[in-house]
Design an enzyme around this catalytic site. Structure first.
Site, PDB file in Angstrom:
ATOM      1  N   SER A   1      16.973  23.238 -21.735  1.00 21.11           N
ATOM      2  CA  SER A   1      16.243  23.973 -20.705  1.00 21.11           C
ATOM      3  C   SER A   1      16.961  23.793 -19.378  1.00 21.11           C
ATOM      4  CB  SER A   1      14.819  23.421 -20.593  1.00 21.11           C
ATOM      5  OG  SER A   1      14.189  23.826 -19.395  1.00 21.11           O
TER       6      SER A   1
ATOM      7  N   TYR B   1      10.452  15.197 -18.657  1.00 19.40           N
ATOM      8  CA  TYR B   1      10.850  16.425 -19.332  1.00 19.40           C
ATOM      9  C   TYR B   1      12.335  16.679 -19.126  1.00 19.40           C
ATOM     10  CZ  TYR B   1      11.107  21.385 -20.534  1.00 19.40           C
ATOM     11  OH  TYR B   1      11.458  22.602 -21.084  1.00 19.40           O
TER      12      TYR B   1
END
Length: 322
Positions: free
Chosen positions: A161, A187
């Site tokens: 990501s 994350y």
């Protein structure tokens, strides 16, 4: 070296990539295929004739999706089994079932993931996002290597990501045991780990016919945002006050396209160790670029970090005895 790219536009749907491709006789494994990008990834692969196995946490939902996709594509060669990436015992069980079901796996798409979760731990005591997004997939892929090698040339796709930009690996405290927890830093670390894992996997196995690439699918509103309050999504510009996604975001079918391209494109035959986005090889992030959303931070493909993370991951898993 000329960057690799698809002949299709960056926002092409995943199914469009395979409309002239025949994957009959090839087996693909797609984790997290009961929702979001996973559904569209499986749709495209089934539509091209592949056999697809869906390891999912919610098998009831997975079976429903599998039935719908079989009907929509006319390909009923789709199978569902249970996998909880937050449990190494579940990973081992699922890997055993997968190897029995598919002695040869041509494509492994590590699609499942969680984002910005409240602080927590996996069943084995790892920080939830690092344990689920990285360590669960790391161990699953290692256990499936016999089937990938047997199918060579085979490909592994690791979904990263743009969130990887938030954090490199927190080498001294990856599980936030000694420092305050930040859901976005956690994350970001997990998404950096996904990219580093693909780079090191490729270094270790490309000469045996198994290549690996990391993929950033783009901004897409899916169930991944379930832990994010609507107010925060608005502040980040992801949705407007009516909950409508930012027009710069992709649809799930568009978001799945780079994963499908990474798994199947002839221009990526024998090519690995890359960070891919928008149906092309990405480049190091240029903050001054007119498109600052495109590009990766160099820590995501650092070769020394990739080797170090592999060793750290092995050690962490070995300590659990699982």
């Amino acid at each position: 070296m000329t960057p690799v790219k698809s002949p299709l536009a960056p926002r092409a749907d995943a199914a469009d990539l395979l409309k002239d491709t025949d994957l009959t006789g090839q087996t693909a494994v797609v984790t997290g295929a009961a929702s979001g990008l996973g559904v569209e990834t499986v749709r495209a692969l089934l539509g091209a004739g592949a056999r697809v196995i869906m390891p999912v946490r919610d098998t009831a939902r997975g079976e429903e999706v599998a039935r719908d996709l079989a009907q929509a594509t006319g390909n009923s060669d789709v199978h569902v089994l249970h996998l909880d990436l937050g449990s190494l015992a579940s990973v081992r069980q699922a890997a055993g079932e997968l190897l029995a079901l598919a002695p040869q796996i041509r494509m492994l798409i590590n699609n499942a993931g969680v984002m910005a979760t409240p602080q927590g731990q996996t069943a084995d005591g790892f920080e939830t996002q690092f344990g689920t997004n990285h360590l669960g997939h790391f161990q699953l892929t290692r256990l499936l290597m016999p089937a990938l090698l047997a199918a060579a040339p085979a490909r592994v796709v690791a979904l990263s990501s743009s969130g990887h930009r938030i954090s490199d690996i927190r080498w001294d405290d990856p599980n936030f045991r000694a420092t305050p927890y930040d859901p976005w830093q956690a994350y970001g670390q997990s998404k950096t780990a996904n990219a580093l894992f693909a780079a090191e996997l490729n270094r270790r196995y490309a000469n045996q016919g198994v290549t690996a690439n990391a993929v950033h699918p783009g901004g897409i509103m899916t169930g991944l945002q379930k832990h994010m309050p609507a107010g925060e999504a608005q502040r980040r510009g992801w949705i407007d006050e009516n909950g409508v996604p930012n027009p710069a975001f992709k649809t799930p079918a568009q978001g799945a396209s780079t994963s499908v391209w990474a798994a199947t494109a002839p221009e990526l035959d024998g090519v690995g160790g890359l960070f891919l986005e928008d149906l092309q090889q990405s480049t190091p992030l240029d903050e001054a670029s007119p498109n600052p959303l495109f590009g990766y931070k160099p820590h995501a493909l650092n070769a020394d970090s990739a080797r170090r993370l592999w060793t750290l991951s092995e050690d962490l898993i070995d300590q659990t005895g699982k």
